[in-house]
Design a protein around this motif. Structure first.
Motif, PDB file in Angstrom:
ATOM      1  N   GLY A 101      -4.811  -3.447  -0.907  1.00 16.54           N
ATOM      2  CA  GLY A 101      -5.250  -2.093  -0.576  1.00 16.54           C
ATOM      3  C   GLY A 101      -4.585  -1.602   0.685  1.00 16.54           C
ATOM      4  N   ILE A 102      -5.018  -0.440   1.136  1.00 18.78           N
ATOM      5  CA  ILE A 102      -4.431   0.126   2.354  1.00 18.78           C
ATOM      6  C   ILE A 102      -4.734  -0.821   3.514  1.00 18.78           C
ATOM      7  N   VAL A 103      -3.717  -1.066   4.302  1.00 18.12           N
ATOM      8  CA  VAL A 103      -3.799  -2.083   5.345  1.00 18.12           C
ATOM      9  C   VAL A 103      -5.000  -1.864   6.276  1.00 18.12           C
ATOM     10  N   HIS A 104      -5.350  -0.600   6.544  1.00 21.01           N
ATOM     11  CA  HIS A 104      -6.464  -0.324   7.463  1.00 21.01           C
ATOM     12  C   HIS A 104      -7.819  -0.324   6.746  1.00 21.01           C
ATOM     13  N   VAL A 105      -7.781  -0.479   5.457  1.00 22.44           N
ATOM     14  CA  VAL A 105      -9.033  -0.628   4.715  1.00 22.44           C
ATOM     15  C   VAL A 105      -9.321  -2.106   4.497  1.00 22.44           C
ATOM     16  N   SER A 131      -6.979  13.113   3.720  1.00 24.79           N
ATOM     17  CA  SER A 131      -6.102  12.247   4.518  1.00 24.79           C
ATOM     18  C   SER A 131      -6.038  12.731   5.971  1.00 24.79           C
ATOM     19  N   ASN A 132      -4.993  12.369   6.696  1.00 28.95           N
ATOM     20  CA  ASN A 132      -5.015  12.581   8.141  1.00 28.95           C
ATOM     21  C   ASN A 132      -3.863  13.407   8.704  1.00 28.95           C
ATOM     22  N   ARG A 133      -2.879  13.741   7.862  1.00 31.52           N
ATOM     23  CA  ARG A 133      -1.718  14.489   8.387  1.00 31.52           C
ATOM     24  C   ARG A 133      -1.409  15.670   7.480  1.00 31.52           C
ATOM     25  N   GLY A 159       2.721  -1.775  11.625  1.00 29.87           N
ATOM     26  CA  GLY A 159       3.742  -0.738  11.547  1.00 29.87           C
ATOM     27  C   GLY A 159       3.255   0.482  10.796  1.00 29.87           C
ATOM     28  N   ASP A 160       2.194   1.069  11.284  1.00 28.11           N
ATOM     29  CA  ASP A 160       1.665   2.322  10.732  1.00 28.11           C
ATOM     30  C   ASP A 160       0.868   3.003  11.842  1.00 28.11           C
ATOM     31  N   SER A 161       1.063   4.305  11.972  1.00 30.92           N
ATOM     32  CA  SER A 161       0.455   5.036  13.095  1.00 30.92           C
ATOM     33  C   SER A 161      -1.061   4.908  13.136  1.00 30.92           C
ATOM     34  N   HIS A 162      -1.689   4.787  11.977  1.00 35.06           N
ATOM     35  CA  HIS A 162      -3.147   4.885  11.934  1.00 35.06           C
ATOM     36  C   HIS A 162      -3.854   3.548  12.104  1.00 35.06           C
ATOM     37  N   THR A 163      -3.123   2.619  12.721  1.00 32.81           N
ATOM     38  CA  THR A 163      -3.699   1.311  13.071  1.00 32.81           C
ATOM     39  C   THR A 163      -4.892   1.481  14.005  1.00 32.81           C
ATOM     40  N   SER A 205      -6.971   7.683   1.062  1.00 37.05           N
ATOM     41  CA  SER A 205      -6.305   7.370   2.343  1.00 37.05           C
ATOM     42  C   SER A 205      -7.152   6.449   3.217  1.00 37.05           C
ATOM     43  N   CYS A 206      -6.520   5.957   4.288  1.00 41.40           N
ATOM     44  CA  CYS A 206      -7.233   5.070   5.216  1.00 41.40           C
ATOM     45  C   CYS A 206      -8.226   5.837   6.071  1.00 41.40           C
ATOM     46  N   THR A 207      -8.179   7.154   6.030  1.00 38.90           N
ATOM     47  CA  THR A 207      -9.168   7.946   6.758  1.00 38.90           C
ATOM     48  C   THR A 207     -10.462   8.053   5.960  1.00 38.90           C
ATOM     49  N   GLY A 218       5.827  18.878   4.557  1.00 41.15           N
ATOM     50  CA  GLY A 218       6.459  17.876   3.707  1.00 41.15           C
ATOM     51  C   GLY A 218       5.704  16.565   3.596  1.00 41.15           C
ATOM     52  N   ARG A 219       4.587  16.415   4.294  1.00 42.73           N
ATOM     53  CA  ARG A 219       3.880  15.132   4.324  1.00 42.73           C
ATOM     54  C   ARG A 219       3.460  14.670   2.918  1.00 42.73           C
ATOM     55  N   GLN A 220       3.104  15.618   2.066  1.00 38.89           N
ATOM     56  CA  GLN A 220       2.588  15.206   0.751  1.00 38.89           C
ATOM     57  C   GLN A 220       3.644  15.331  -0.351  1.00 38.89           C
ATOM     58  N   ASP A 238       0.789  -1.228   0.000  1.00 35.25           N
ATOM     59  CA  ASP A 238       0.000   0.000   0.000  1.00 35.25           C
ATOM     60  C   ASP A 238       0.825   1.285   0.000  1.00 35.25           C
ATOM     61  N   HIS A 239       1.877   1.346   0.826  1.00 36.10           N
ATOM     62  CA  HIS A 239       2.517   2.636   1.070  1.00 36.10           C
ATOM     63  C   HIS A 239       3.243   3.213  -0.147  1.00 36.10           C
ATOM     64  N   ILE A 240       3.989   2.376  -0.846  1.00 31.79           N
ATOM     65  CA  ILE A 240       4.848   2.935  -1.899  1.00 31.79           C
ATOM     66  C   ILE A 240       4.410   2.522  -3.299  1.00 31.79           C
ATOM     67  N   GLY A 270      -4.121   2.466  -3.009  1.00 29.50           N
ATOM     68  CA  GLY A 270      -2.871   2.637  -2.262  1.00 29.50           C
ATOM     69  C   GLY A 270      -2.923   3.878  -1.399  1.00 29.50           C
ATOM     70  N   CYS A 271      -1.828   4.120  -0.701  1.00 25.12           N
ATOM     71  CA  CYS A 271      -1.761   5.274   0.206  1.00 25.12           C
ATOM     72  C   CYS A 271      -1.571   6.579  -0.556  1.00 25.12           C
ATOM     73  N   SER A 272      -0.847   6.501  -1.664  1.00 27.66           N
ATOM     74  CA  SER A 272      -0.767   7.624  -2.592  1.00 27.66           C
ATOM     75  C   SER A 272      -0.344   8.918  -1.908  1.00 27.66           C
ATOM     76  N   MET A 273      -1.124   9.965  -2.126  1.00 24.86           N
ATOM     77  CA  MET A 273      -0.725  11.305  -1.682  1.00 24.86           C
ATOM     78  C   MET A 273      -0.944  11.523  -0.181  1.00 24.86           C
ATOM     79  N   CYS A 274      -1.368  10.496   0.544  1.00 22.65           N
ATOM     80  CA  CYS A 274      -1.403  10.640   2.001  1.00 22.65           C
ATOM     81  C   CYS A 274       0.004  10.874   2.525  1.00 22.65           C
ATOM     82  N   LEU A 275       0.965  10.095   1.986  1.00 25.94           N
ATOM     83  CA  LEU A 275       2.347  10.304   2.443  1.00 25.94           C
ATOM     84  C   LEU A 275       3.332  10.429   1.302  1.00 25.94           C
ATOM     85  N   ALA A 276       2.841  10.309   0.047  1.00 24.06           N
ATOM     86  CA  ALA A 276       3.641  10.652  -1.127  1.00 24.06           C
ATOM     87  C   ALA A 276       4.958   9.887  -1.218  1.00 24.06           C
TER      88      ALA A 276
HETATM   89  S1  SF4 Z   1      -1.992   6.935   7.199  1.00 26.53           S
HETATM   90 FE1  SF4 Z   1      -1.603   7.228   5.023  1.00 26.53          FE
HETATM   91  S2  SF4 Z   1       0.298   6.124   4.756  1.00 26.53           S
HETATM   92 FE2  SF4 Z   1      -0.551   5.330   6.673  1.00 26.53          FE
HETATM   93  S3  SF4 Z   1      -1.823   3.580   6.063  1.00 26.53           S
HETATM   94 FE3  SF4 Z   1      -3.135   5.369   6.054  1.00 26.53          FE
HETATM   95  S4  SF4 Z   1      -3.142   6.040   3.908  1.00 26.53           S
HETATM   96 FE4  SF4 Z   1      -1.355   4.721   4.205  1.00 26.53          FE
END
Ligand code: SF4
Length: 469
Positions: free
Chosen positions: A106-110, A427-429, A127-131, A345-347, A433-435, A62-64, A405-411
């Motif tokens: 897909g995104i792990v939290h989706v 997204s959530n952050r 291993g992702d903050s938004h678990t 994003s997962c949000t 530089g996040r994007q 998902d991330h990259i 994918g995570c795409s422009m959530c963390l670019a």
């Molecule tokens: S916060 Fe962003 S980078 Fe982390 S899982 Fe969700 S969409 Fe992906």
């Protein structure tokens, strides 16, 4: 003694007390992805350790990974290397990987929730903050770092300290155009980005109870942005009905037994909390961040704060944020011109987010100066959206329609801001530089607000905006 869900789930997963006073906690499901796992696997393999519970470890990409041009090998060498490494590690250790060919990537939290892997009463680590997203099901879900990913791979346990529990009640009715994203941005705006440090957030009240699982996931997702260790909603009928028939949920009689147990995990009446905070749903407006953390937000019909209005200790941060964003004290947020619009994003990359946004976009065109993209949270979301024809609505309006994918959530891939671009983002952050661009600027808001901003070319109040049809 009446207990909170947090206490019940914690006690059921506690293996022992460690010499340093922490609890060794069993992990029910470990979700991994291509970015925070390679180093953990390498450390494991260097010591000759096997993965303790490969059947409780689930991998996705998902991330990259690129969201367009997904033929292998990827043009992006780093994406190819990380993807290949995860594929290799999963093969070596017998771990199930939902790759691009699976139809369930897909995104792990989706994907965790939509596959029914996420269930009430579980402990979940990733291993992702938004678990914290998975807490919407009444699970205790921890975002962890790479060294902890290694620990969980090796032992299926985590060393954790218990949190205090703050009950956040949202009661009353949300107004038209006000979403779960606005609720959590308002909560973080009031309690602060450090306000939850040391706490687990229990979201309750009739406005939360009326929310769909998608909406509850949006709320829990951003708990970490408020400093909380995790967030959760007590399981109820909505939770149970969401899980019924999902691929990895129990089936038949086992489902009914599981549902009874899930319900029993909800916090007991009379449970004692370390803190209780109440919000009036009717007072919440569509909310937009103006700064460089998710707590720096304002109602869409409001104005940016004046440095005089905040504590002296917060003043420097406020001035730094305004200088970075090139916004001025007292300025209305509505009317802020945008360059990019990102729905995903997962949000807010779930089917309901895409449906609501498409409804608003239908028959309209993205402003000529705006680059707009929709990135479904998973292949399943994308397929369902295409089945409903949502992709045609978006592309007719001028949005790019992408792979999951995570795409422009963390670019981490090619979906990124350039220079000083301003992005309306679901997204959530909004950190500097996040994007993807060190000087790029992010305005967090709900997906419908992003859709409206894409069409208008600037931040608008979705409640009163008619827009060019
Ligand atoms: S916060 Fe962003 S980078 Fe982390 S899982 Fe969700 S969409 Fe992906």
């Amino acid at each position: 003694m009446p207990q909170t869900l947090f206490q019940k789930v914690w006690d059921r997963h506690a293996v022992r007390t460690l010499p340093n006073g922490q609890t060794q906690l069993y992990v029910g499901v470990h979700l991994i992805h291509e970015v925070t796992s390679p180093q953990a696997f390498e450390e494991l393999e260097a010591r000759g350790w096997p993965v303790a519970a490969p059947d409780r470890t689930i991998a996705t990409l998902d991330h990259i990974i690129p969201t367009q041009g997904q033929a292998r090998p990827f043009a992006d060498l780093q994406a190819e290397a990380m993807t290949s490494a995860l594929e290799r590690h999963c093969r070596t250790h017998g771990i199930r990987l939902f790759d691009l060919a699976s139809g369930a990537q897909g995104i792990v939290h989706v994907i965790g929730p939509e596959l029914g892997l996420t269930q009430p009463g579980m402990t979940i680590a990733c291993g992702d903050s938004h678990t914290s997203t998975h807490g919407a099901f009444g699970a205790m879900a921890f975002g962890i770092g790479t060294s902890q990913v290694r620990d969980v791979l090796a032992s299926q346990t985590l060393a954790m300290s218990p949190s205090r529990v703050r009950r956040i009640e949202v009661n009353g009715h949300l107004g038209p155009g006000v979403t779960a994203k606005d609720v959590i941005l308002t909560i973080i705006g009031r309690l602060g980005v450090q306000g939850g440090v040391g706490y687990a957030y229990e979201y309750a009240g009739n406005a939360i109870q009326r929310m769909s699982m998608d909406e509850r996931m949006t709320v829990c997702n951003m708990s970490i942005e408020g400093g909380a260790r995790l967030g959760y909603v007590n399981p109820d009928d909505t939770t149970v009905e969401y899980l019924r028939g999902r691929r990895f949920a129990p089936a038949g009689d086992a489902f009914d037994r599981a549902a009874a147990w899930w319900r029993s995990l909800a916090s007991d009446p009379g449970a004692v909390y370390d803190d209780v905070v109440r919000f009036d749903a009717a007072a919440i407006a569509p909310t937009v961040t103006w700064g460089i953390n998710p707590g720096q937000s304002v109602a869409v019909d409001g104005r940016l704060p004046h440095p005089r209005s905040v504590d002296a200790r917060d003043r420097a941060g406020l001035e730094e944020a305004m200088a970075f964003m090139d916004l001025a004290p007292g300025q209305p947020i509505a009317g802020t011109k945008i360059d990019v619009a990102f729905i995903g994003s997962c949000t807010n990359g779930r089917l309901s987010d895409l449906r609501e946004s498409a409804r608003l976009v239908q028959g309209r065109r993205v402003a000529p100066h705006v680059r707009a993209l929709v990135v479904p949270g998973s292949q399943a979301v994308r397929a369902a959206a295409e089945h409903e024809g949502l992709h045609e609505i978006f592309t007719a309006a001028g949005f790019d329609w992408r792979g999951a994918g995570c795409s422009m959530c963390l670019a981490m891939n090619q979906d990124r801001l350039h220079g000083r671009e301003i992005c309306a983002s679901s997204s959530n952050r909004n950190f500097k530089g996040r994007q993807g661009s060190p000087t790029g600027r992010t305005l967090l808001m709900s997906p419908t607000m992003v859709a409206a901003a894409a069409i208008a070319g600037e931040v608008v109040d979705v409640r009163s905006w008619g827009g060019p049809a």
